[in-house]
Motif scaffolding. Structure first.
Motif: not given
Length: 117
Positions: A11-12, A14-23
């Motif tokens: 899950e960590t 997943v959260t990191d990868e979500l944060d990497q997605l373009p705004d």
């Protein structure tokens, strides 16, 4: 051989990868929750993720009180296809983009044309 990672570590990532997605990709998400489940309901390892909701392009009325759409990532299938953590991160990133695209009404055929399927 499948990569092994406990639920919290997964899950960590997943959260990191979500944060990497373009705004511009995530800012338009409205009433969407991200969920991690071990496997799809049928128990298979074939499905990496799922968009469970009504795409923006298909919504008639959508407003207050609607249940949130869900983007589900399946931990065990993603671990099974990943040889190491870098590969897992790549697969999670691709799966997130793929399922978010479905939220915006982009189908699998178009995703394939864009190189995301």
């Amino acid at each position: 051989m499948a990569l092994e990672l406990d639920e919290e570590a997964f899950e960590t990532i997943v959260t990191d990868e979500l944060d990497q997605l373009p705004d511009e990709m995530v800012d338009g998400l409205d009433n969407v929750v991200f969920v991690v489940e071990d496997r799809p309901e049928d128990g298979s390892l074939d499905l990496l993720g799922l968009y469970d909701g009504v795409a923006l392009t298909e919504r008639d009325r959508y407003g207050f009180g609607e249940m949130p759409d869900r983007i589900i990532l399946y931990r065990e299938p993603l671990l099974t296809i990943s040889a190491d953590e870098d590969e897992l991160r790549d697969e999670i990133h691709i799966t997130l983009v793929h399922e978010i695209a479905h939220y915006y009404g982009i189908d699998d055929e178009r995703l394939h044309e864009l190189g995301w399927a």
